[in-house]
Design a protein around this motif. Structure first.
Motif, short mmCIF file in Angstrom:
data_model
loop_
_atom_site.label_atom_id
_atom_site.label_comp_id
_atom_site.label_asym_id
_atom_site.label_seq_id
_atom_site.Cartn_x
_atom_site.Cartn_y
_atom_site.Cartn_z
N TYR A 13 0.85 -1.19 0.00
CA TYR A 13 0.00 0.00 0.00
C TYR A 13 0.88 1.24 0.00
CZ TYR A 13 -3.43 3.38 1.83
OH TYR A 13 -4.24 4.48 2.03
N ARG A 14 0.88 1.98 -1.10
CA ARG A 14 1.64 3.22 -1.18
C ARG A 14 0.75 4.35 -0.67
NH1 ARG A 14 2.82 7.57 -4.57
NH2 ARG A 14 5.01 8.19 -4.55
N PHE A 15 1.00 4.76 0.55
CA PHE A 15 0.11 5.68 1.26
C PHE A 15 0.69 7.09 1.26
CE2 PHE A 15 -2.26 6.38 5.57
CZ PHE A 15 -3.10 7.28 4.94
N VAL A 16 0.60 7.76 0.14
CA VAL A 16 1.08 9.13 0.00
C VAL A 16 0.09 9.87 -0.90
CG1 VAL A 16 2.90 10.63 -0.92
CG2 VAL A 16 3.51 8.53 0.27
N GLY A 17 -0.28 11.09 -0.51
CA GLY A 17 -1.11 11.92 -1.37
C GLY A 17 -2.60 11.70 -1.25
N HIS A 18 -3.05 10.99 -0.24
CA HIS A 18 -4.48 10.82 -0.02
C HIS A 18 -4.73 10.49 1.45
CE1 HIS A 18 -3.06 6.69 -0.88
NE2 HIS A 18 -3.99 6.32 -0.03
N HIS A 19 -5.99 10.53 1.85
CA HIS A 19 -6.38 10.23 3.22
C HIS A 19 -7.05 8.86 3.29
CE1 HIS A 19 -5.45 14.38 3.74
NE2 HIS A 19 -6.55 14.84 3.17
N LEU A 20 -7.11 8.29 4.49
CA LEU A 20 -7.65 6.94 4.65
C LEU A 20 -8.64 6.90 5.81
CD1 LEU A 20 -7.56 3.89 3.89
CD2 LEU A 20 -5.78 3.64 5.63
N GLN A 21 -9.80 6.32 5.54
CA GLN A 21 -10.78 6.04 6.59
C GLN A 21 -10.74 4.56 6.93
OE1 GLN A 21 -15.13 7.21 6.18
NE2 GLN A 21 -15.32 4.99 6.12
N ILE A 22 -10.57 4.25 8.21
CA ILE A 22 -10.59 2.86 8.68
C ILE A 22 -11.86 2.66 9.48
CG2 ILE A 22 -9.38 1.10 10.01
CD1 ILE A 22 -6.80 2.63 9.60
N LEU A 51 -1.58 12.55 10.27
CA LEU A 51 -2.41 12.86 11.44
C LEU A 51 -3.36 11.69 11.63
CD1 LEU A 51 -3.53 14.64 13.69
CD2 LEU A 51 -4.99 15.75 11.97
N HIS A 52 -3.17 10.94 12.68
CA HIS A 52 -4.01 9.76 12.96
C HIS A 52 -4.96 10.11 14.11
CE1 HIS A 52 -4.57 6.12 15.61
NE2 HIS A 52 -5.26 5.81 14.53
N ILE A 53 -6.26 9.92 13.88
CA ILE A 53 -7.26 10.19 14.91
C ILE A 53 -8.05 8.91 15.15
CG2 ILE A 53 -9.19 11.63 15.63
CD1 ILE A 53 -8.25 13.76 13.70
N ILE A 64 -5.47 9.87 8.80
CA ILE A 64 -6.04 8.55 9.02
C ILE A 64 -7.13 8.69 10.07
CG2 ILE A 64 -5.56 6.14 9.63
CD1 ILE A 64 -2.57 6.78 9.20
N LEU A 65 -8.36 8.39 9.69
CA LEU A 65 -9.49 8.47 10.62
C LEU A 65 -10.01 7.06 10.89
CD1 LEU A 65 -11.51 11.46 9.10
CD2 LEU A 65 -9.67 11.52 10.80
N SER A 66 -10.20 6.75 12.16
CA SER A 66 -10.70 5.43 12.55
C SER A 66 -11.99 5.60 13.33
CB SER A 66 -9.66 4.70 13.40
OG SER A 66 -10.17 3.49 13.90
N MET A 85 -11.95 10.54 1.77
CA MET A 85 -11.14 9.42 2.25
C MET A 85 -11.12 8.23 1.29
SD MET A 85 -10.69 11.11 5.02
CE MET A 85 -9.69 10.04 6.04
N ALA A 86 -9.95 7.58 1.19
CA ALA A 86 -9.90 6.21 0.69
C ALA A 86 -10.49 5.31 1.77
CB ALA A 86 -8.48 5.81 0.36
N LYS A 87 -10.78 4.06 1.44
CA LYS A 87 -11.55 3.23 2.36
C LYS A 87 -10.82 1.93 2.71
CE LYS A 87 -15.25 5.93 2.26
NZ LYS A 87 -14.85 6.94 1.28
N MET A 88 -10.79 1.65 4.01
CA MET A 88 -10.36 0.34 4.52
C MET A 88 -11.44 -0.12 5.49
SD MET A 88 -6.77 -0.77 6.33
CE MET A 88 -6.25 -2.50 6.29
#
Length: 769
Positions: A267-276, A370-372, A405-407, A424-427
């Motif tokens: 997973y190349r995690f640069v340039g976007h946000h992620l929702q977990i 920034l991980h929340i 990163i939002l969880s 967000m991208a989605k996980m």
């Protein structure tokens, strides 16, 4: 790292009975010519023994000749729909077999010419029929699909799946998976049809649910990628194999788990946000956050800032040494959000000044994460302004070199603003309710009918991931994140040791990161993160004067906000103010009356609530006018607030003399004179010093009209509205808590630590100063 190697066997061994049957059937179609050859030899010997002697042999010869002629003619007639070569092949075979049988009846099998004809001629004909059978069963005539196991299985299932005319051929076979290309009937079927038919394909192939993954071919609408793997391969925990690229750049992909087909999740995690997202117990924190952040902290050009006001050290505590900052209280979280919000424009300007449109490896800036954790609780605690700042961070941080990163457990509008989710991208980990799926997965994952709700919490760590770097063949494929230990104690110890190996304090970072960072060592044995809220003393009372002072100050703040709104929008109506300021209708009317007295708006037309705005949006004096209202408020409103309720027994007639106001009443009707204001930082410093004094003396509870605080305000040269703004800001940051008694409010000091880190030189939150 334990890998299950049964994926290929899923296509081969798991369907062994059917494949064995298919093999036998293929061999079986080759046997009949040889059986017929042997049967004819036996029949010839028997016929000679019965009719091979005179005088019967004569009649036998005549009968065999007539029979041979009739059979040959019949064969030619009934094969008229065959191509010529097939018609000739069948007719010649019949004629030769009949002629040999006639000869064997007359002479027996012992003459060499009869034996030779049977051995060489019969074998040649049998082999010729075998060759035709083999060729007919290959892909050349379109009846089967390549002769490989995957093509054979699919050929048996395609009609039941509604994909008649589709073909599959294997393109890659490994110990974990079989990949293939599906050719769909052009103009009749598309990849979406095949995706929707996945469960029927599995049923027709008699494979376990989840074995088949179908994905679009981006180059051809009539083609699709098909992967067959064993869904049971990731049902058991998979041990963490160690960091994938320690010391490398964050642009190198993160290895966070294994896909169902045995491929690494890169997973190349640069340039976007992620929702977990995932339900309690699904592994979204330990599986998602731990594996992603555990990889990030090993990279030399990345920094992680983490917030968890829900579970304190429980989730992210073991990672503490690897984090550049970890906040577990509201005060620290708000301070971090505000500081990051203020730094982002400075970072984008720095990039532009150095010739970069976006963050790049080696550009000179550390990449931020920034991980929340449990974002829903933080959003619920934030003020409207700070929530807006967080939203702006989401919109602007990517350009400044950072990701969020939002969880959370359920990403619907009741938990977080829809603006957040849309960025967000989605996980997505296991869920309980199928209705929740739409909040946790991407649009194309929904189209592929992914089923995280079927896992619930039975398989912690299983997830779907769809983000910018995920291949088209894998966005709808289940994965399993790594586990860090056989139990929570072992896992926490392993993660703590990993974080200690890559401590944040040992990294070289840019000035922006250094300003925000507060790397720490191991968490203290006794946590002091939670500060007890000291309740207001039981005897504290708030008199009418306190309530009036507070009303006047609050009204001044509202009046300035209302003026700012109507000037900016050039629209003045109670409906607009109620919608924007979220206050009562009567208060909106009162604000408009005050604005009319200040010549900011005019009177409404008869029968209409809309008022003309008298100050242009581009008026150079508009800002000064708004700030003057914020400091002084409205003298009429202030006077009304100071007046006691009238005595209903008192009345006046038109002929009664008008009484002149007392000096005190006259003074109340005068606006405050010009104030000599301190520098904003110095003004706040006086308030902070007074708060520390109150805390040290054991009197942490006070009101905004406290005599000591009023004296401090006068020293700063600011009005009542300013002190209420400062107190509101400190409440948002967690320094103070507020309790209400009637319309008055009491403030209690709860946590002074944010004041120690307050950067007065960058105070962008005091509009009045």
């Amino acid at each position: 790292m334990a890998r299950n190697t049964t994926s290929l066997q899923l296509v081969q061994d798991a369907t062994m009975e059917r494949l064995a049957a298919a093999t036998l059937s293929k061999v079986g179609v080759l046997v009949p010519p040889w059986v017929i050859l042997g049967a004819e030899a036996a029949a010839g010997a028997i016929s000679h023994a019965i009719w091979g002697q005179a005088p019967a042999v004569t009649w036998a010869a005549v009968g065999c000749t007539l029979g041979s002629t009739a059979l040959t003619a019949l064969t030619w007639a009934i094969t008229h729909q065959r191509r010529l070569i097939g018609r000739l092949h069948a007719t010649i075979t019949t004629a030769a077999a009949s002629a040999w049988f006639t000869t064997a009846t007359i002479t027996g099998l012992h003459p060499p010419v009869v034996n030779g004809a049977l051995f060489f001629g019969g074998a040649t004909l049998a082999l010729s029929w075998n060759i035709r059978t083999v060729i007919r069963n290959t892909s050349g005539d379109g009846e089967h699909d390549g002769g490989d196991a995957l093509g054979t299985l699919f050929a048996r299932a395609r009609e039941q799946a509604g994909l008649k005319g589709a073909k599959v051929r294997a393109t890659q076979v490994t110990e974990h998976k079989v990949k293939g290309q599906m050719q769909l009937p052009p103009g009749e079927k598309t990849a979406d049809d095949a995706i929707k038919a996945t469960d029927r394909i599995e049923s027709g192939m008699q494979l376990p649910p989840g074995s088949v993954i179908v994905a679009r071919d981006d180059d051809r609408a009539d083609r699709a990628h098909i992967t067959v793997s064993d869904p049971r391969a990731i049902r058991q925990p998979i041990a963490w194999p160690g960091p994938s690229h320690p010391g490398a750049s964050i642009t190198e992909p993160l290895r966070i788990g294994l896909y169902q087909d045995g491929d690494d999740v890169l997973y190349r995690f640069v340039g976007h946000h992620l929702q977990i997202m995932g339900r309690t117990g699904s592994g979204k924190s330990i599986g998602g956050a731990w594996n992603i952040i555990g990889e990030i902290i090993t990279r030399h050009d990345a920094a992680v800032f983490s917030i968890d006001i829900s579970k304190d050290d429980q989730t992210m505590g073991p990672l503490r040494e690897g984090l550049h900052r970890f906040e577990t209280g509201k005060a620290g979280a708000v301070e971090l959000i505000r500081a990051m919000h203020e730094a982002i424009p400075q970072r984008t300007k720095w990039l532009a000044d150095h010739g970069y449109s976006d963050w790049e490896p080696g550009c000179g800036l550390t990449y931020w994460y920034l991980h929340i954790e449990e974002i829903a609780k933080l959003v619920n605690e934030l003020s409207a302004d700070d929530e807006e700042r967080l939203g702006e961070i989401l919109k602007e941080m990517r350009s400044a070199g950072g990701s969020v990163i939002l969880s959370l457990q359920r990403a619907d509008y009741t938990q977080i603003p829809t603006l957040f989710r849309s960025q967000m991208a989605k996980m997505c980990f296991g869920l309980s309710d199928p209705d929740d799926v739409k909040y946790g997965v991407s649009a194309r994952q929904r189209k592929a009918d992914v089923v995280p709700h079927e896992w619930e919490d039975h398989y912690p760590g299983m997830a779907y991931l769809d983000a910018r770097s995920i291949r088209a063949t894998h966005y709808a494929m289940p994965l399993r994140t790594y586990t860090w230990g056989r139990n929570s104690s072992e896992a926490r110890a392993a993660m703590a040791a990993h974080a200690a190996t890559y401590p944040a304090r040992s990294k070289q970072v840019d000035d922006f990161t250094a300003a925000l960072a507060r790397p720490t060592g191991p968490a203290p044995a006794v946590s002091t993160a939670t500060t007890a809220v000291i309740p207001a003393p039981a005897g504290t009372g708030y008199g009418p004067q306190d309530e009036r002072e507070e009303f006047a100050a609050n009204f001044a703040e509202l009046l300035a906000d209302a003026a700012e709104l109507v000037i900016a929008t050039q629209h003045a109506s109670p409906a607009m103010l109620q919608r924007k300021l979220r206050i009562a209708w009567t208060d909106c009317l009162r604000l408009l009356e005050a604005l009319q007295r200040k010549d900011i708006v005019g009177p409404p037309a008869p029968g209409d609530d809309l008022r003309p705005v008298l100050v242009a949006a581009d008026d150079r004096n508009a800002v000064q006018l708004v700030e003057q209202l914020r400091a002084t408020g409205d003298v009429v409103t202030a006077a009304l607030a100071h007046m006691d309720d009238p005595d209903p027994s008192l009345s006046a007639g038109p002929d009664d003399a008008i009484r002149q106001p007392t000096p005190e009443e006259a003074d109340a009707l005068q606006a405050d004179g010009p104030l000599v204001k301190l520098d904003p930082a110095q003004a706040r410093q006086l308030v902070y010093a007074w708060l520390r004094h109150r805390h040290q003396t054991g009197t942490p509870t006070f009101t905004a009209t406290d005599d000591e605080l009023t004296a401090v305000r006068h020293k700063t040269g600011n009005g009542r509205g300013w002190i209420y703004k400062v107190l509101s800001d400190l409440t948002d940051r967690g320094v103070l808590t507020v309790t209400k008694s009637g319309t008055a409010r009491a403030y209690t000091i709860t946590d002074l630590s944010p004041l120690d880190h307050d950067d007065h030189g960058r105070d962008g939150y005091d509009r009045a100063a």
